[in-house]
Design a protein around this motif. Structure first.
Motif, PDB file in Angstrom:
ATOM      1  N   PRO A   1      -3.369  -8.190   1.754  1.00 42.40           N
ATOM      2  CA  PRO A   1      -2.772  -6.977   2.516  1.00 42.40           C
ATOM      3  C   PRO A   1      -1.691  -6.339   1.635  1.00 42.40           C
ATOM      4  O   PRO A   1      -1.120  -5.387   2.094  1.00 42.40           O
ATOM      5  N   ALA A   2      -1.170  -6.877   0.581  1.00 39.51           N
ATOM      6  CA  ALA A   2       0.148  -6.465   0.035  1.00 39.51           C
ATOM      7  C   ALA A   2      -0.412  -5.095  -0.727  1.00 39.51           C
ATOM      8  O   ALA A   2       0.379  -4.255  -0.616  1.00 39.51           O
ATOM      9  N   ALA A   3      -1.778  -5.115  -1.247  1.00 38.87           N
ATOM     10  CA  ALA A   3      -2.085  -3.673  -1.612  1.00 38.87           C
ATOM     11  C   ALA A   3      -1.991  -2.567  -0.572  1.00 38.87           C
ATOM     12  O   ALA A   3      -1.815  -1.455  -0.911  1.00 38.87           O
ATOM     13  N   TYR A   4      -2.351  -2.813   0.564  1.00 40.63           N
ATOM     14  CA  TYR A   4      -2.421  -2.045   1.508  1.00 40.63           C
ATOM     15  C   TYR A   4      -1.260  -1.567   1.984  1.00 40.63           C
ATOM     16  O   TYR A   4      -0.572  -0.434   2.052  1.00 40.63           O
ATOM     17  N   TRP A   5      -0.140  -2.701   2.028  1.00 42.62           N
ATOM     18  CA  TRP A   5       1.233  -2.485   2.534  1.00 42.62           C
ATOM     19  C   TRP A   5       1.942  -1.584   1.667  1.00 42.62           C
ATOM     20  O   TRP A   5       2.533  -0.602   2.036  1.00 42.62           O
ATOM     21  N   ARG A   6       1.530  -1.602   0.148  1.00 47.60           N
ATOM     22  CA  ARG A   6       2.411  -0.907  -1.003  1.00 47.60           C
ATOM     23  C   ARG A   6       1.884   0.581  -0.847  1.00 47.60           C
ATOM     24  O   ARG A   6       2.748   1.382  -1.262  1.00 47.60           O
ATOM     25  N   MET A   7       0.540   0.803  -0.456  1.00 50.61           N
ATOM     26  CA  MET A   7       0.124   2.020  -0.530  1.00 50.61           C
ATOM     27  C   MET A   7       0.651   2.816   0.649  1.00 50.61           C
ATOM     28  O   MET A   7       0.294   3.844   0.559  1.00 50.61           O
ATOM     29  N   LYS A   8       1.103   2.287   1.523  1.00 49.26           N
ATOM     30  CA  LYS A   8       1.600   2.729   2.729  1.00 49.26           C
ATOM     31  C   LYS A   8       3.369   3.129   2.538  1.00 49.26           C
ATOM     32  O   LYS A   8       3.830   3.952   2.948  1.00 49.26           O
TER      33      LYS A   8
END
Length: 546
Positions: free
Chosen positions: A245-252
């Motif tokens: 989920p780091a990829a999701y978090w960073r895109m937010k």
């Protein structure tokens, strides 16, 4: 009786060491020359760990990404004057093209003094990877002295395989397969027996050692491109095997900024002032370079199949084993738990103006006109969906496939994003925390994500009509800061765990630095040793003592 000065040279292949050596003579010097087998070790780095340059156009050959050159990276990506559009132009261009960039192996750090210590490193690909992170493991493998019988039987030249990490790991896996074949051909020696018949080649397989996304590249090469038969075994380090989920978090919210140390108190500064200063300083510098906010990260990762392939797959589970890794408190008082089935349609393809959608369409092509005015068939959203389709296809094709001789290790005890959790506060009754956030950030979302929402949970550009403010909470699962435990140990293979046995170790076991630790290096040494023993047993059978 004196021994003659005559030298009786006996040439043998390594496996003859385990049998009676023929041709020995008495009263002369017997010199046994062992033809050792070459087993190249190929290191495969993670995302952003390969140096890149333009592969085409009038700027062909110009350096684009060089994580070993701090001032270069600051000028290209870190200055306040460099916006998301400029970063996208460098790494993606107008539209993603897998041939837009290529690996740049001409690293000035491989100067004459370096090559005197590590001769041939420039020809073995070392210049194409980030030496700041991967130099320690490359050098440790090169310098390692292998005990017997492995030392007498094998040579382990150390290679590095840089790749275009913006492209799909399917493409990188195919190129790794080609590199494996070329490497074996380079070292293979065609021997002949006394009758002139060809003997077994003395280089037939390689060993792969990977970091992070490099594990996906290696598995792609082995399981999707047929390289498994040329690979003796694989060592995966901190691989997001089912995504993160780091990829999701960073895109937010952009790349996270480190906030504390092992104790999360003033004692961290009292006991480890230099390490704390380095951790916070480098963390903030990295965020400026890699993406200060969601717009900058989305403009890059949203247009890169390789980046999107780091998202949680349909097989992802959080550290508790739940498949629903996103929790959003709805306006009706009920929690929205996602994904309900697969994350691609339930989260990644959601375009509605809801706070928990992963991608803001207006962030995909910064600096352009409003995307609502663009042709939806050729606009940024459609291009993003094309990249996402590649990510989903890759995830489904690779699944949990793994080379038969694989070991993995993961790092744990650091705060890591195993799940995404939102909180909700009434706009009519603002808390001190939210007031501070509005004052400092005004919803620019640098290192955080907050949004105004109305009674239907639609995001608002301003506070007008807002009934609540929603916030994406800092992550608090365990892992290495990027990859949660659940993904780092997801493969059903022998697994080693690197934890924090002492407070000081907190500063050396994070995702990017893991191969600087003695523990990670020892895991690799042991794995290579054991793989070498399996090769010996293949050839001569079980050996009683090593």
């Amino acid at each position: 009786m004196s021994i003659s000065s005559e030298i009786n040279r006996i040439d043998i292949t390594w496996w003859e060491l385990f049998d009676t050596i023929q041709g020995l003579k008495t009263e002369v010097q017997n010199r046994i020359v062992i033809e050792r087998e070459v087993i190249p070790i190929i290191f495969v780095p993670g995302i952003m760990g390969s140096r890149l340059k333009f592969a085409q156009g009038e700027d062909q050959g110009e350096r684009v990404w060089d994580p070993d050159a701090s001032w270069f990276m600051a000028k290209k990506f870190g200055l306040a004057s460099v916006d998301a559009a400029e970063k996208k132009a460098l790494l993606v261009g107008e539209k993603f093209d897998p041939d837009y960039l290529e690996v740049d192996t001409d690293n000035p750090k491989l100067d004459a003094s370096f090559l005197r210590r590590y001769p041939g490193a420039n020809k073995r690909g070392w210049g194409g990877v980030m030496l700041g992170s991967y130099g320690p493991i490359l050098q440790a493998l090169h310098d390692h002295r292998w005990k017997e019988p492995v030392g007498h039987c094998f040579e382990f030249p150390v290679h590095a395989f840089g790749y275009n990490w913006t492209a799909s790991n399917l493409d990188a896996g195919r190129k790794l397969k080609e590199y494996i074949d070329a490497t074996i051909d380079h070292y293979a020696k065609g021997l002949k027996d006394e009758a002139g018949r060809p003997m077994e080649r003395l280089c037939t397989r390689v060993i792969l050692v990977t970091h992070s996304m490099g594990g996906l590249v290696a598995r792609s090469a082995c399981m999707l491109h047929g390289a498994a038969k040329e690979v003796l075994g694989v060592v995966h380090g901190v691989q997001p095997a089912t995504g993160s989920p780091a990829a999701y978090w960073r895109m937010k919210a952009g790349f996270e900024r480190p906030t504390g140390g092992p104790r999360k108190s003033i004692w961290d500064w009292v006991l480890n002032p230099l390490k704390m200063l380095e951790r916070l300083g480098m963390g903030h510098v990295s965020a400026w370079i890699l993406g200060t906010n969601g717009e900058e990260v989305t403009a890059l990762l949203g247009n890169m199949p390789g980046g999107l392939q780091l998202l949680p797959t349909r097989e992802y589970r959080d550290n508790t084993g739940s498949r629903q890794w996103l929790a959003y408190p709805g306006a009706d008082g009920h929690t929205v738990s996602l994904p309900r089935s697969a994350p691609y349609d339930d989260v990644y393809r959601v375009r509605d103006n809801v706070p928990w959608r992963m991608v803001n369409p207006d962030w995909l092509d910064p600096g352009q006109q409003s995307h609502s005015e663009l042709n939806p068939a050729t606009g940024p959203w459609e291009k993003y969906l094309g990249c996402l389709d590649k990510a989903e296809e890759f995830h489904d094709r690779l699944g949990s496939q793994v080379h038969d001789n694989t070991v993995q290790f993961y790092s744990t005890t650091l705060d890591s994003p195993d799940r995404i959790v939102y909180s909700r506060e009434s706009y009519d009754q603002p808390s001190p925390r939210r007031q501070q956030g509005e004052l400092l950030h005004r919803f620019r979302n640098k290192g955080e994500f907050q949004a105004y929402v109305d009674g239907n949970d639609n995001m608002r550009d301003t506070s007008a009509g807002a009934t609540a403010v929603v916030t994406m909470e800092p992550f608090s699962g365990t892992g290495d800061g990027t990859v949660p435990d659940s993904s780092g140990k997801a493969l059903k293979v022998p697994t080693a765990r690197i934890g924090r046995e002492a407070p000081a170790d907190f500063f050396s076991i994070d995702h990017q630095k893991i191969y600087e630790t003695d523990t990670a290096q020892e895991i690799v040494f042991t794995a290579v040793w054991n793989l070498a023993l399996t090769r010996i047993e293949e050839k001569v059978g079980k050996i009683s003592e090593c």
